[in-house]
Design an enzyme around this catalytic site. Structure first.
Site, PDB file in Angstrom:
ATOM      1  N   HIS A 157       0.254   0.686 -11.132  1.00 16.50           N
ATOM      2  CA  HIS A 157      -0.827  -0.310 -11.057  1.00 16.50           C
ATOM      3  C   HIS A 157      -2.091   0.080 -11.829  1.00 16.50           C
ATOM      4  CE1 HIS A 157       1.408  -2.479  -8.046  1.00 16.50           C
ATOM      5  NE2 HIS A 157       1.319  -1.526  -7.155  1.00 16.50           N
TER       6      HIS A 157
HETATM    7  C1  TV1 Z   1      -5.995   3.151   4.125  1.00 11.90           C
HETATM    8  C2  TV1 Z   1      -5.507   3.207   5.428  1.00 11.90           C
HETATM    9  C3  TV1 Z   1      -5.472   2.264   3.203  1.00 11.90           C
HETATM   10  C4  TV1 Z   1      -4.475   2.346   5.813  1.00 11.90           C
HETATM   11  C5  TV1 Z   1      -3.853   0.493   2.668  1.00 11.90           C
HETATM   12  C6  TV1 Z   1      -1.052  -1.939   2.174  1.00 11.90           C
HETATM   13  C7  TV1 Z   1      -4.426   1.402   3.579  1.00 11.90           C
HETATM   14  C8  TV1 Z   1      -2.835  -0.336   3.071  1.00 11.90           C
HETATM   15  C9  TV1 Z   1      -3.928   1.433   4.908  1.00 11.90           C
HETATM   16  C10 TV1 Z   1      -2.245  -1.259   2.108  1.00 11.90           C
HETATM   17  C11 TV1 Z   1      -2.385  -0.239   4.399  1.00 11.90           C
HETATM   18  C12 TV1 Z   1      -1.968  -2.424   0.305  1.00 11.90           C
HETATM   19  C13 TV1 Z   1      -3.957  -4.660  -0.766  1.00 11.90           C
HETATM   20  C14 TV1 Z   1      -6.046  -5.976  -0.119  1.00 11.90           C
HETATM   21  C15 TV1 Z   1      -6.036  -5.432  -2.102  1.00 11.90           C
HETATM   22  C16 TV1 Z   1      -5.457  -4.869  -0.890  1.00 11.90           C
HETATM   23  C17 TV1 Z   1       2.459   3.469  -5.750  1.00 11.90           C
HETATM   24  C18 TV1 Z   1      -7.454  -7.429  -1.606  1.00 11.90           C
HETATM   25  C19 TV1 Z   1      -0.855  -0.862   6.115  1.00 11.90           C
HETATM   26  C20 TV1 Z   1       2.845   2.114  -6.194  1.00 11.90           C
HETATM   27  C21 TV1 Z   1      -0.204  -0.601  -3.276  1.00 11.90           C
HETATM   28  C22 TV1 Z   1      -0.427  -1.639  -2.220  1.00 11.90           C
HETATM   29  C23 TV1 Z   1       1.262  -0.299  -3.576  1.00 11.90           C
HETATM   30  C24 TV1 Z   1      -1.865  -2.019  -2.132  1.00 11.90           C
HETATM   31  C25 TV1 Z   1       1.410   0.826  -4.563  1.00 11.90           C
HETATM   32  C26 TV1 Z   1      -2.177  -3.030  -1.041  1.00 11.90           C
HETATM   33  C27 TV1 Z   1       2.801   0.981  -5.156  1.00 11.90           C
HETATM   34  N1  TV1 Z   1      -0.928  -2.668   1.043  1.00 11.90           N
HETATM   35  N2  TV1 Z   1      -2.928   0.614   5.269  1.00 11.90           N
HETATM   36  N3  TV1 Z   1      -2.796  -1.577   0.929  1.00 11.90           N
HETATM   37  N4  TV1 Z   1      -6.995  -6.157  -1.252  1.00 11.90           N
HETATM   38  N5  TV1 Z   1      -3.543  -3.441  -1.153  1.00 11.90           N
HETATM   39  O1  TV1 Z   1      -3.196  -5.488  -0.338  1.00 11.90           O
HETATM   40  O2  TV1 Z   1       3.227  -0.166  -5.825  1.00 11.90           O
HETATM   41  O3  TV1 Z   1       3.749   1.234  -4.151  1.00 11.90           O
HETATM   42  O4  TV1 Z   1      -1.371  -1.059   4.805  1.00 11.90           O
HETATM   43 ZN    ZN Z   2       5.065  -0.226  -4.259  1.00 12.03          ZN
END
Ligand code: TV1
Ligand code: ZN
Ligand code: CA
Length: 392
Positions: free
Chosen positions: A145
């Site tokens: 990303h």
């Molecule tokens: C801290 C503590 C951060 C608990 C993040 C899930 C946390 C998430 C957390 C989380 C979580 C996301 C979004 C919303 C963007 C945000 C490595 C508008 C339980 C490659 C990345 C996902 C995936 C990001 C990365 C996503 C990869 N989901 N708990 N954060 N804002 N962020 O939705 O592709 O795997 O979830």
């Molecule tokens: Zn992922």
């Protein structure tokens, strides 16, 4: 008990740095670098290390990171705290670079962590370019990303883009494939305007609900006919609950066709393990067998390949998949006993003593499958039509 030998005239290199695994994103953050320790534990106890060239990934230099990332951004990343000491915080820059929020915290040793992740993937690319490896493995990379001047979704440095830029020095065409449950937006965007890289991402797609919200079926690269990158992005948007059987069929139909039309000279395969059943963030019903079948299919194409890690938020499942995929890389998958060796460090952490737990063991109740066969067939059809524009 394990006697895993090196296939003759065929080389696999394994790039890791144990220092990377010691970093923490924060108590409740889903990204756990420790999953790399658990992966290495399985790889070692199965005796796979004897069949590979093992390298400690060096940290990438500032100049290397600068091949894709901007100076401003790298300089600010470099101000991340090396230890628990006071520092100057520039709120404007943190907003601009998406640093310091909950997804991309500025944790201790962040810059070292990022440069080791990128260093492993760059080493992997150089081994492929030098024809010293047929497959190079960088489980600490796959951070798809990250943008030129922006962190995103737990990714700060796009090691994949850096590795592909290296591959482009020695290979005319590189195929990027992404089986992480999230859309590989950073890599797609980086190569939007070239016909030397084709990107294919399989992911859960539900804009406004599931991150990052991009990667619809019709998003195939710049629409302008004057842009060589047109038609060189393929997206396979999926719904919750897809099974091994469907995924394998889809993957083989699409990658088989892409290979015939695009004729890649090297492959970069991102193996995000959050597409597995039981993942803390994922929504699919894939088992280790289905996930690994994608790696096996690519391997059988006989094209030099880097395999990267990526997402994966239930560490014991990540380690199972990446260890078995390492076995596929070195061609010893048939010699692997499904029962996890007794002497494996943290063996109890695997909960079930097999490399291949059933869906019931992983989930209790499998997730409802919202993917119809009709929809999957329509997607293959769409890809076939896109590929008519691609010709070598
Ligand atoms: C801290 C503590 C951060 C608990 C993040 C899930 C946390 C998430 C957390 C989380 C979580 C996301 C979004 C919303 C963007 C945000 C490595 C508008 C339980 C490659 C990345 C996902 C995936 C990001 C990365 C996503 C990869 N989901 N708990 N954060 N804002 N962020 O939705 O592709 O795997 O979830
Ligand atoms: Zn992922
Ligand atoms: Ca993906």
């Amino acid at each position: 008990t394990y006697n895993i030998t090196r296939p003759k005239g065929y080389n696999v290199s394994f790039h890791t740095n144990p220092e990377m695994e010691k970093h923490h994103f924060g108590q409740t953050h889903p990204m756990k670098p420790w999953r790399l320790t658990l992966t290495k534990s399985l790889v070692t106890s199965y005796g796979m290390s004897f069949a590979m060239d093992n390298y400690v990934a060096r940290a990438a230099t500032y100049e290397e990171l600068n091949m894709f990332h901007s100076n401003d951004y790298l300089d600010y990343l470099g101000t991340a705290p090396a230890e628990d000491t006071p520092r100057d915080v520039d709120t404007d820059k943190e907003v601009k670079y998406n640093l310091g929020g909950s997804d991309c915290p500025l944790f201790y040793g962040l810059y070292d962590y990022c440069s080791m992740s990128a260093g492993g993937s760059l080493d992997a690319a150089r081994k492929i370019c030098a024809k010293q490896s047929d497959i190079a493995v960088s489980w600490g990379g796959g951070l798809h990303h990250a943008k030129r001047s922006e962190a995103s979704g737990f990714c700060y440095i796009n090691d994949i883009v850096l590795a592909i830029l290296q591959l482009l020095r020695c290979f005319p065409r590189v195929l990027y494939i992404d089986i992480d449950v999230h859309h590989g937006d950073g890599v797609e965007e980086a190569f939007f305007s070239t016909d030397r890289v084709m990107t294919v991402s399989f992911h859960k797609y539900q804009p406004e609900v599931f991150f990052p919200g991009t990667g619809g079926l019709e998003d195939n690269g710049p629409k302008s006919e004057h842009n060589p990158g047109a038609h060189h992005a393929i997206n396979v948007p999926l719904n919750d609950g897809i099974t091994d059987e469907q995924y394998e069929w889809l993957f083989q139909s699409i990658i088989g066709q892409v290979n015939e039309r695009f004729r890649p000279s090297a492959i970069a395969l991102q193996c995000g393990a959050d597409s597995l059943a039981g993942d803390r963030l994922g929504r699919f019903n894939l088992q280790v067998q289905g996930h690994a079948a994608c790696v096996n299919f690519c391997k059988k194409l006989g094209i030099p390949m880097i395999i990267f890690g990526g997402g994966g938020y239930t560490p014991r499942n990540v380690a199972r998949a990446w260890a078995f995929e390492t076995a596929i890389a070195i061609d010893c998958q048939d010699k692997i006993d499904p029962v996890i060796p007794m002497h494996t460090p943290w063996r109890d952490h695997f909960h079930h003593e097999t490399l291949f737990p059933t869906l019931e063991q992983i989930l209790g109740e499998p997730r409802a499958n919202k993917n119809t066969q009709k929809r999957l067939q329509d997607m293959v059809q769409h890809v076939t039509e896109q590929l008519r524009f691609v010709n070598f």
